[in-house]
Design an enzyme around this catalytic site. Structure first.
Site, PDB file in Angstrom:
ATOM      1  N   ARG A  25      37.256 -37.543 -11.013  1.00 15.73           N
ATOM      2  CA  ARG A  25      37.265 -36.267 -10.271  1.00 15.73           C
ATOM      3  C   ARG A  25      37.207 -35.063 -11.220  1.00 15.73           C
ATOM      4  O   ARG A  25      36.662 -34.012 -10.861  1.00 15.73           O
ATOM      5  CB  ARG A  25      38.529 -36.235  -9.396  1.00 15.73           C
ATOM      6  CG  ARG A  25      38.619 -35.046  -8.443  1.00 15.73           C
ATOM      7  CD  ARG A  25      39.802 -35.246  -7.508  1.00 15.73           C
ATOM      8  NE  ARG A  25      40.324 -33.998  -6.997  1.00 15.73           N
ATOM      9  CZ  ARG A  25      39.874 -33.360  -5.922  1.00 15.73           C
ATOM     10  NH1 ARG A  25      38.885 -33.862  -5.235  1.00 15.73           N
ATOM     11  NH2 ARG A  25      40.420 -32.232  -5.536  1.00 15.73           N
ATOM     12  N   ILE A  51      36.229 -27.784  -4.041  1.00 11.43           N
ATOM     13  CA  ILE A  51      36.168 -29.249  -3.981  1.00 11.43           C
ATOM     14  C   ILE A  51      37.338 -29.643  -3.089  1.00 11.43           C
ATOM     15  O   ILE A  51      38.458 -29.158  -3.262  1.00 11.43           O
ATOM     16  CB  ILE A  51      36.253 -29.893  -5.389  1.00 11.43           C
ATOM     17  CG1 ILE A  51      36.312 -31.425  -5.293  1.00 11.43           C
ATOM     18  CG2 ILE A  51      37.400 -29.374  -6.220  1.00 11.43           C
ATOM     19  CD1 ILE A  51      36.192 -32.131  -6.665  1.00 11.43           C
ATOM     20  N   SER A  52      37.091 -30.507  -2.110  1.00 11.86           N
ATOM     21  CA  SER A  52      38.113 -30.805  -1.097  1.00 11.86           C
ATOM     22  C   SER A  52      39.289 -31.587  -1.689  1.00 11.86           C
ATOM     23  O   SER A  52      39.145 -32.281  -2.698  1.00 11.86           O
ATOM     24  CB  SER A  52      37.486 -31.609   0.045  1.00 11.86           C
ATOM     25  OG  SER A  52      36.383 -30.936   0.579  1.00 11.86           O
ATOM     26  N   GLN A  53      40.425 -31.483  -0.984  1.00 14.73           N
ATOM     27  CA  GLN A  53      41.637 -32.234  -1.338  1.00 14.73           C
ATOM     28  C   GLN A  53      41.312 -33.746  -1.292  1.00 14.73           C
ATOM     29  O   GLN A  53      40.661 -34.207  -0.350  1.00 14.73           O
ATOM     30  CB  GLN A  53      42.697 -31.882  -0.290  1.00 14.73           C
ATOM     31  CG  GLN A  53      44.013 -32.577  -0.420  1.00 14.73           C
ATOM     32  CD  GLN A  53      44.792 -32.542   0.897  1.00 14.73           C
ATOM     33  OE1 GLN A  53      44.208 -32.494   1.982  1.00 14.73           O
ATOM     34  NE2 GLN A  53      46.103 -32.587   0.797  1.00 14.73           N
TER      35      GLN A  53
END
Ligand code: SAM
Length: 209
Positions: A25, A51-53
């Site tokens: 990530r 950027i999403s959780q």
């Protein structure tokens, strides 16, 4: 990340957990943010986008129930993190991003990582991708004021979509199943995403940067 943020909150698909454990990530964000890459948060990627959780990425992906055979449409490429996970779990991914520098960065990153089953488009994805439809799965990673019309039109019968629907500040994560009779809708949880901007989402006069 996998044990505390995902498995403990009900993400149980072993294949998905393995893919997320292996996905770097930190490569999907600026170096300055790398120390926070595996924290329980969405993080900035520029142009007021995120950027999403990790948990939200996992929940949306698990909801799609992928077997490896699917043709998936993703609206909102963002960093490409979710795109990479879809590319690992599905046959082909068609991904659309409206902000050109974000789209270019994601494409370069995913190409350098070796993904060859992703088709990219830089455009307003709020109307879907008619020429490439139908899709087995549709995932929208930006909040829409209502379920965009293209979802029912471009989803194959038996197909599944997942997307956030609500106001600009707060949405419900909704699962849609396309049936013979129409669409079945189920609310999964509350969530907060950046807005889906475009003709099928939130209309705006502000041009994309
Ligand atoms: N899943 C992505 C990730 O892991 O990095 C995060 C996506 S971010 C929350 C939402 C993205 O949707 C933003 O990059 C934004 O520019 C994009 N977006 C918003 N409206 C869009 C539209 N109409 N068409 C395509 N992309 C759109």
């Amino acid at each position: 990340m996998v044990e505390e943020q995902l498995r403990a909150r009900g993400i149980h698909d072993p294949h998905l957990l393995r893919i997320m454990a292996a996905m770097p990530r930190h490569l999907f964000m600026d170096k300055a943010l790398e120390a926070r890459a595996y924290s329980d948060h969405a993080l900035p990627i520029g142009a007021e986008q995120t950027i999403s959780q990790p948990f939200m990425v996992a929940l949306m992906t698990q909801t799609l129930d992928l077997t490896g055979e699917e043709k998936v449409l993703e609206i909102g490429t963002g960093s490409g993190y979710q795109t990479a996970i879809l590319a690992e779990l599905a046959d082909r991914v068609f991904t659309i991003e409206r902000i050109p520098p974000i789209a270019t960065a994601a494409r370069e990153r995913l190409t350098a990582m070796g993904y060859s089953n992703i088709v990219y488009r830089t455009a307003d994805g709020s109307l879907g991708w008619r020429e490439m439809a139908p899709f087995d799965r549709i995932l929208i990673t930006a909040g829409a004021p209502r379920v965009p019309e293209f979802v029912a039109e471009q989803l194959r019968e038996g197909g599944v979509a997942v997307l956030p629907v609500g106001t600009n500040q707060q949405q419900a994560l909704v699962k849609i199943v396309r049936t013979k009779e129409g669409v079945r809708k189920k609310v999964l949880t509350g969530c907060t995403f950046v807005p889906l901007i475009g003709r099928g989402g939130w209309e705006t006069r502000k041009p994309a940067p």
